[in-house]
Design a protein around this motif. Structure first.
Motif, PDB file in Angstrom:
ATOM      1  N   LEU A  67     -49.159  24.635   4.052  1.00  0.00           N
ATOM      2  CA  LEU A  67     -49.618  25.638   4.850  1.00  0.00           C
ATOM      3  C   LEU A  67     -48.711  26.980   4.856  1.00  0.00           C
ATOM      4  N   GLY A  68     -47.447  26.783   5.093  1.00  0.00           N
ATOM      5  CA  GLY A  68     -46.451  27.916   5.122  1.00  0.00           C
ATOM      6  C   GLY A  68     -46.674  28.612   3.854  1.00  0.00           C
ATOM      7  N   ASN A  69     -46.605  27.924   2.884  1.00  0.00           N
ATOM      8  CA  ASN A  69     -46.688  28.439   1.358  1.00  0.00           C
ATOM      9  C   ASN A  69     -47.925  29.325   1.016  1.00  0.00           C
ATOM     10  N   GLY A  70     -48.891  28.661   1.625  1.00  0.00           N
ATOM     11  CA  GLY A  70     -50.332  29.306   1.464  1.00  0.00           C
ATOM     12  C   GLY A  70     -50.312  30.470   2.086  1.00  0.00           C
ATOM     13  N   LEU A  71     -49.702  30.447   3.412  1.00  0.00           N
ATOM     14  CA  LEU A  71     -49.999  31.751   4.249  1.00  0.00           C
ATOM     15  C   LEU A  71     -49.026  32.971   3.666  1.00  0.00           C
ATOM     16  N   MET A  72     -47.779  32.567   3.215  1.00  0.00           N
ATOM     17  CA  MET A  72     -47.038  33.460   2.757  1.00  0.00           C
ATOM     18  C   MET A  72     -47.614  34.003   1.363  1.00  0.00           C
ATOM     19  N   ASN A  73     -48.206  33.096   0.648  1.00  0.00           N
ATOM     20  CA  ASN A  73     -48.925  33.817  -0.798  1.00  0.00           C
ATOM     21  C   ASN A  73     -50.072  34.715  -0.504  1.00  0.00           C
ATOM     22  N   MET A  74     -50.491  34.876   0.705  1.00  0.00           N
ATOM     23  CA  MET A  74     -51.491  35.794   1.092  1.00  0.00           C
ATOM     24  C   MET A  74     -50.930  37.072   1.160  1.00  0.00           C
ATOM     25  N   LEU A  75     -49.690  37.387   1.539  1.00  0.00           N
ATOM     26  CA  LEU A  75     -48.748  38.347   1.933  1.00  0.00           C
ATOM     27  C   LEU A  75     -48.003  38.899   0.908  1.00  0.00           C
ATOM     28  N   ILE A  97     -52.764  44.949   3.652  1.00  0.00           N
ATOM     29  CA  ILE A  97     -51.641  44.310   4.740  1.00  0.00           C
ATOM     30  C   ILE A  97     -52.356  44.589   5.946  1.00  0.00           C
ATOM     31  N   ARG A  98     -52.997  45.865   6.092  1.00  0.00           N
ATOM     32  CA  ARG A  98     -53.520  46.187   7.394  1.00  0.00           C
ATOM     33  C   ARG A  98     -55.076  45.570   7.580  1.00  0.00           C
TER      34      ARG A  98
END
Length: 124
Positions: A67-75, A97-98
């Protein structure tokens, strides 16, 4: 016995508070290594002992990592495909990002809730 204001190891509170660490620890791996499976062998030797000390199961640790990896890949601005998609759509990284920040915060909150629930339930 409680020391230094921390809950005893093995308690449900220790598990739910200790499991919040992996999503935050995946950021250096997610931003420097973009392939899906490569960060796992690099970060699990670090995360597994932390999870064991906190009383968190291996399955919950892997769930937190994913879940952390997926969240970070969004940004993450280091993903070639992500930047190619933004360029194709003529969307600047700042505009992305906005746009995604409110959604990202909601998803991060849901992820933390699911991870804490998995830790408290002893997901195995």
């Amino acid at each position: 016995m409680q020391r230094h204001g921390r809950p005893p190891i093995g308690s449900a509170h220790a598990a739910s508070s200790g499991i919040r660490i992996p999503p935050l620890r995946t950021h250096p791996f997610a931003s420097s290594i973009q392939t899906g499976a490569t960060p796992i062998p690099l970060s699990m030797p670090v995360l597994a002992p932390i999870a064991q000390i906190s009383g968190v199961t291996g399955q919950t640790t892997v769930l937190a990592f994913l879940l952390g990896n997926g969240l970070m890949n969004m940004l993450s601005p280091t993903s070639g495909m992500f930047l190619a998609h933004l360029a194709t759509g003529r969307v600047s990284y700042g505009a992305w990002i906005r746009f995604v920040w409110p959604l990202w915060l909601v998803l991060a909150g849901l992820c933390f809730l699911v991870i804490a629930l998995a830790a408290v339930m002893g997901y195995a």
